[in-house]
Write a protein that holds these residues in place. Structure first.
Motif, PDB file in Angstrom:
ATOM      1  N   ASN A 325       0.828  -1.198   0.000  1.00 17.93           N
ATOM      2  CA  ASN A 325       0.000   0.000   0.000  1.00 17.93           C
ATOM      3  C   ASN A 325       0.872   1.261   0.000  1.00 17.93           C
ATOM      4  OD1 ASN A 325      -2.933   1.035   0.534  1.00 17.93           O
ATOM      5  ND2 ASN A 325      -1.658   2.147   1.983  1.00 17.93           N
ATOM      6  N   ALA A 326       1.944   1.234   0.800  1.00 26.85           N
ATOM      7  CA  ALA A 326       2.862   2.375   0.828  1.00 26.85           C
ATOM      8  C   ALA A 326       3.564   2.539  -0.519  1.00 26.85           C
ATOM      9  CB  ALA A 326       3.884   2.193   1.945  1.00 26.85           C
ATOM     10  N   THR A 327       3.843   1.431  -1.191  1.00 27.46           N
ATOM     11  CA  THR A 327       4.466   1.501  -2.512  1.00 27.46           C
ATOM     12  C   THR A 327       3.550   2.219  -3.510  1.00 27.46           C
ATOM     13  OG1 THR A 327       5.639  -0.574  -2.085  1.00 27.46           O
ATOM     14  CG2 THR A 327       5.495   0.143  -4.370  1.00 27.46           C
ATOM     15  N   ILE A 328       2.242   1.981  -3.400  1.00 31.91           N
ATOM     16  CA  ILE A 328       1.295   2.690  -4.262  1.00 31.91           C
ATOM     17  C   ILE A 328       1.378   4.192  -3.989  1.00 31.91           C
ATOM     18  CG2 ILE A 328      -1.165   3.037  -4.756  1.00 31.91           C
ATOM     19  CD1 ILE A 328      -1.572   0.059  -4.171  1.00 31.91           C
ATOM     20  N   GLY A 329       1.510   4.561  -2.698  1.00 26.29           N
ATOM     21  CA  GLY A 329       1.661   5.971  -2.365  1.00 26.29           C
ATOM     22  C   GLY A 329       2.900   6.581  -2.991  1.00 26.29           C
ATOM     23  N   ILE A 330       3.980   5.810  -3.027  1.00 27.02           N
ATOM     24  CA  ILE A 330       5.206   6.296  -3.675  1.00 27.02           C
ATOM     25  C   ILE A 330       4.943   6.511  -5.161  1.00 27.02           C
ATOM     26  CG2 ILE A 330       7.586   5.704  -4.272  1.00 27.02           C
ATOM     27  CD1 ILE A 330       7.697   4.081  -1.658  1.00 27.02           C
ATOM     28  N   GLY A 376       5.056   8.912 -21.808  1.00 23.67           N
ATOM     29  CA  GLY A 376       4.534   7.790 -22.586  1.00 23.67           C
ATOM     30  C   GLY A 376       3.695   6.822 -21.782  1.00 23.67           C
ATOM     31  N   GLY A 377       3.126   7.273 -20.651  1.00 22.25           N
ATOM     32  CA  GLY A 377       2.287   6.394 -19.822  1.00 22.25           C
ATOM     33  C   GLY A 377       3.063   5.538 -18.845  1.00 22.25           C
ATOM     34  N   LEU A 378       4.366   5.860 -18.615  1.00 24.93           N
ATOM     35  CA  LEU A 378       5.204   5.045 -17.732  1.00 24.93           C
ATOM     36  C   LEU A 378       4.653   5.014 -16.315  1.00 24.93           C
ATOM     37  CD1 LEU A 378       7.773   3.459 -17.024  1.00 24.93           C
ATOM     38  CD2 LEU A 378       8.930   5.666 -16.709  1.00 24.93           C
ATOM     39  N   TYR A 379       4.389   6.189 -15.722  1.00 20.41           N
ATOM     40  CA  TYR A 379       3.953   6.230 -14.326  1.00 20.41           C
ATOM     41  C   TYR A 379       2.591   5.574 -14.144  1.00 20.41           C
ATOM     42  CZ  TYR A 379       7.802   9.374 -13.108  1.00 20.41           C
ATOM     43  OH  TYR A 379       9.043   9.907 -12.867  1.00 20.41           O
ATOM     44  N   HIS A 384      -0.451   0.761 -12.103  1.00 21.12           N
ATOM     45  CA  HIS A 384      -1.206  -0.472 -12.352  1.00 21.12           C
ATOM     46  C   HIS A 384      -0.430  -1.698 -11.866  1.00 21.12           C
ATOM     47  CE1 HIS A 384      -3.654   1.636 -15.747  1.00 21.12           C
ATOM     48  NE2 HIS A 384      -4.159   1.860 -14.549  1.00 21.12           N
ATOM     49  N   GLN A 385       0.894  -1.647 -12.034  1.00 19.56           N
ATOM     50  CA  GLN A 385       1.734  -2.735 -11.534  1.00 19.56           C
ATOM     51  C   GLN A 385       1.639  -2.826 -10.013  1.00 19.56           C
ATOM     52  OE1 GLN A 385       5.927  -2.226 -12.345  1.00 19.56           O
ATOM     53  NE2 GLN A 385       6.484  -3.605 -10.681  1.00 19.56           N
ATOM     54  N   TYR A 386       1.704  -1.677  -9.329  1.00 24.11           N
ATOM     55  CA  TYR A 386       1.618  -1.669  -7.865  1.00 24.11           C
ATOM     56  C   TYR A 386       0.244  -2.154  -7.397  1.00 24.11           C
ATOM     57  CZ  TYR A 386       5.761   1.314  -8.368  1.00 24.11           C
ATOM     58  OH  TYR A 386       6.994   1.827  -8.692  1.00 24.11           O
ATOM     59  N   ALA A 388      -1.673  -4.342  -8.977  1.00 28.63           N
ATOM     60  CA  ALA A 388      -1.704  -5.804  -9.140  1.00 28.63           C
ATOM     61  C   ALA A 388      -0.907  -6.485  -8.040  1.00 28.63           C
ATOM     62  CB  ALA A 388      -1.156  -6.178 -10.516  1.00 28.63           C
ATOM     63  N   THR A 389       0.237  -5.909  -7.676  1.00 30.53           N
ATOM     64  CA  THR A 389       1.051  -6.476  -6.602  1.00 30.53           C
ATOM     65  C   THR A 389       0.289  -6.454  -5.280  1.00 30.53           C
ATOM     66  OG1 THR A 389       3.096  -5.786  -7.695  1.00 30.53           O
ATOM     67  CG2 THR A 389       3.218  -6.262  -5.334  1.00 30.53           C
ATOM     68  N   TYR A 390      -0.389  -5.328  -5.019  1.00 29.46           N
ATOM     69  CA  TYR A 390      -1.195  -5.210  -3.804  1.00 29.46           C
ATOM     70  C   TYR A 390      -2.273  -6.297  -3.757  1.00 29.46           C
ATOM     71  CZ  TYR A 390      -4.437  -3.137  -0.405  1.00 29.46           C
ATOM     72  OH  TYR A 390      -5.271  -2.934   0.667  1.00 29.46           O
ATOM     73  N   ASN A 391      -3.003  -6.449  -4.853  1.00 26.40           N
ATOM     74  CA  ASN A 391      -4.068  -7.452  -4.881  1.00 26.40           C
ATOM     75  C   ASN A 391      -3.529  -8.871  -4.758  1.00 26.40           C
ATOM     76  OD1 ASN A 391      -6.052  -5.496  -5.144  1.00 26.40           O
ATOM     77  ND2 ASN A 391      -5.968  -5.507  -7.380  1.00 26.40           N
ATOM     78  N   ALA A 392      -2.359  -9.113  -5.333  1.00 23.23           N
ATOM     79  CA  ALA A 392      -1.729 -10.427  -5.190  1.00 23.23           C
ATOM     80  C   ALA A 392      -1.351 -10.681  -3.740  1.00 23.23           C
ATOM     81  CB  ALA A 392      -0.493 -10.521  -6.088  1.00 23.23           C
ATOM     82  N   ASP A 393      -0.863  -9.641  -3.056  1.00 25.82           N
ATOM     83  CA  ASP A 393      -0.503  -9.787  -1.638  1.00 25.82           C
ATOM     84  C   ASP A 393      -1.737 -10.057  -0.778  1.00 25.82           C
ATOM     85  OD1 ASP A 393       2.192  -9.450  -2.103  1.00 25.82           O
ATOM     86  OD2 ASP A 393       2.152  -7.280  -1.804  1.00 25.82           O
ATOM     87  N   VAL A 394      -2.865  -9.455  -1.136  1.00 33.29           N
ATOM     88  CA  VAL A 394      -4.105  -9.750  -0.417  1.00 33.29           C
ATOM     89  C   VAL A 394      -4.467 -11.229  -0.572  1.00 33.29           C
ATOM     90  CG1 VAL A 394      -6.592  -9.308  -0.334  1.00 33.29           C
ATOM     91  CG2 VAL A 394      -5.003  -7.395  -0.565  1.00 33.29           C
TER      92      VAL A 394
END
Length: 513
Positions: A325-330, A376-379, A384-386, A388-394
């Motif tokens: 969750n904190a990574t998403i904030g970053i 180019g849509g990087l951020y 979206h990657q963060y 997916a990672t969050y949902n995988a951790d759940v």
């Protein structure tokens, strides 16, 4: 400021990223703004009111029972409920000498250092680089802008540079939180590793003692078979029986002797395993033979809803979600501008004597702001990657919780059923012993041949070996149940972020030799 992630806590969305510009304006006015979703622990799987396999649901069954009251919990040194002083001594050595525990501890110390690394970004950086050089310019520069062409000069310089990036938009705060939650994961992993090693040691110890008990059974059988062989030899020498009885008695004896020797293989391996667990070379470690078969003591299981607060692996999985969750904030912080305040100054002179004179000073100061305009849509892709990672951790957290419930039910069933098997197997041993006694009497009176005695002996030995094996399995199952319950740990022992952020003693970072 309410972010899109806070508006949808159950499923993180990114549909309102175009409104980032409005957010920039608000955050510029409110420097305490921290972008990203507010963390809420995910709901765990629903737990039943009681364990299905608990012996409280089998009131009429004999054998092992769980402790009462049901809401009791193991505390601290759980292995002491077995009342074995030797095991207690080994467990005390384990935390000090076990190399896997040491590795997990150092991983925790590294995670704590990373918190301080993240917190260091709150402060300005100050650098200096005093220098001296002597140089000569060319005398053939013509109309060059260089003054005093062809001259030789010395330069003494003492610069000082200060740079600071204020955390206007919470990026550093989220990085600190991420590091703190990661350190909590490491702390829970350390406790889980301790529990694994403690349980492995106890299991190995009781398996070794079980081999000692099995060896005693076989040695007693060997002594009994020796007497039977001597009897058959005497009867053969007096012409009462034929040699087939002697051969049968000798075959039974040699088989028992072979089985007694074979026990030594597993016993040696368990002894070597204990040495390794205690951080000692197997060549220098030995444990005296002592037959010991325990009856598992009552173990307080509590209720299923308590389990998630008692398992360090479940706690680690939940803290991993907080870290994600904190990574998403970053990731959100990357959309906001970066403001850096810089200042530099120096003393510079041609001679050492005037190096620090006031007129030798020069300086500059000014802020710098950088803002992403196009990537180019990087951020957006990173967010979206963060997500997916969050949902995988759940999902991992919930699977870990489900596995915890399964393991408790598995070992409750195993301990209960094995205790019933032990009772029945004892009855089988008693019946086999009675059969052997009767057959020996019938043989001595000449009613039955010795082959019937041999059959009874083999049946008794097989039943005795089965009994010892079941008792070992019952002891191991009870330890596995304790491990599944989390041992003596609970969530209150997990260090808080403030504790992990504190500076440890210097001795904690001494390089090992």
């Amino acid at each position: 400021m309410t972010s899109p992630l806070q508006q949808h806590p159950n499923r993180l969305k990114f549909r309102h990223l175009p409104s980032i510009g409005t957010g920039l304006l608000l955050c510029a006015l409110l420097t305490a703004c921290t972008p990203g979703p507010k963390y809420h622990a995910p709901a765990p799987p629903l737990a039943a009111n009681s364990y299905k396999e608990s012996t409280v649901n089998f009131q009429d069954a004999d054998g092992w029972k769980v402790a009462s009251p049901q809401d009791g919990m193991l505390r601290g040194k759980w292995w002491e409920i077995f009342h074995d002083a030797e095991l207690n001594g080994y467990e005390e050595q384990l935390e000090v000498n076990n190399q896997n525990i040491k590795q997990s501890f150092e991983n925790l110390m590294a995670a704590r250092a990373m918190i301080r690394e993240a917190r260091a970004q709150y402060w300005p950086t100050v650098t200096t680089g005093p220098s001296w050089n002597r140089s000569k310019t060319s005398g053939n520069l013509g109309r060059s802008s260089t003054a005093n062409a062809g001259s030789t000069a010395s330069t003494w310089s003492f610069p000082l540079d200060v740079s600071w990036t204020p955390d206007f938009f919470g990026k550093i705060r989220n990085e600190v939180r991420e590091a703190q939650f990661a350190a909590q994961v490491s702390a829970a992993d350390l406790e889980n590793e301790k529990l694994i090693e403690q349980a492995t040691l106890a299991e190995t110890y009781f398996q070794l003692r079980g081999q000692d008990a099995l060896e005693k059974v076989l040695q007693d059988t060997v002594e009994s078979d020796k007497k039977a062989l001597d009897l058959n030899k005497s009867l053969y020498e007096t012409g009462i029986n034929d040699y087939s009885s002697v051969a049968g008695a000798e075959s039974t004896l040699r088989s028992a002797e072979s089985a007694a020797l074979n026990v030594g293989v597993l016993r040696a391996q368990y002894e070597h395993a204990i040495a390794t667990l205690l951080g000692k070379p197997a060549s220098d470690f030995s444990i005296a033979v002592k037959p010991l078969l325990i009856v598992p003591p009552p173990i307080p299981t509590g209720i299923p809803s308590q389990l998630l607060e008692r398992r360090p692996d479940v706690a680690a999985a939940e803290r991993t979600i907080a870290e994600a969750n904190a990574t998403i904030g970053i990731g959100y912080g990357a959309f906001f501008p970066s403001v850096t305040l810089s200042a530099s100054g120096a003393f510079e002179a041609s001679t050492f004597t005037h190096w620090f004179d006031w007129p030798s000073r020069f300086w500059s100061i000014g802020p710098t702001t950088s803002q992403l305009l196009f990537d180019g849509g990087l951020y957006r892709a990173q967010l979206h990657q963060y997500e997916a990672t969050y949902n995988a951790d759940v999902a991992i957290y919930r699977q870990t919780a489900l596995t915890a419930f399964q393991q408790v039910e598995d070992y409750l069933a195993a301990t209960r059923i094995l205790s019933l098997q032990v009772i029945k197997q004892r009855e089988a041993v008693e019946a086999a012993q009675t059969t052997l006694d009767l057959e020996m009497s019938r043989f001595e009176t000449g009613i039955d041949p010795y082959i019937d005695v041999t059959t009874a002996q083999l049946t008794l030995l097989s039943d005795q070996e089965s009994l010892v094996t079941l008792q070992i399995q019952e002891a191991v199952a009870s330890i596995e149940l304790i491990q599944a319950l989390g041992g003596g740990w609970d969530l209150t022992q997990l260090p808080m972020p403030a504790q992990l952020s504190s500076k440890p003693a210097k001795t904690d970072y001494v390089i090992q030799r």
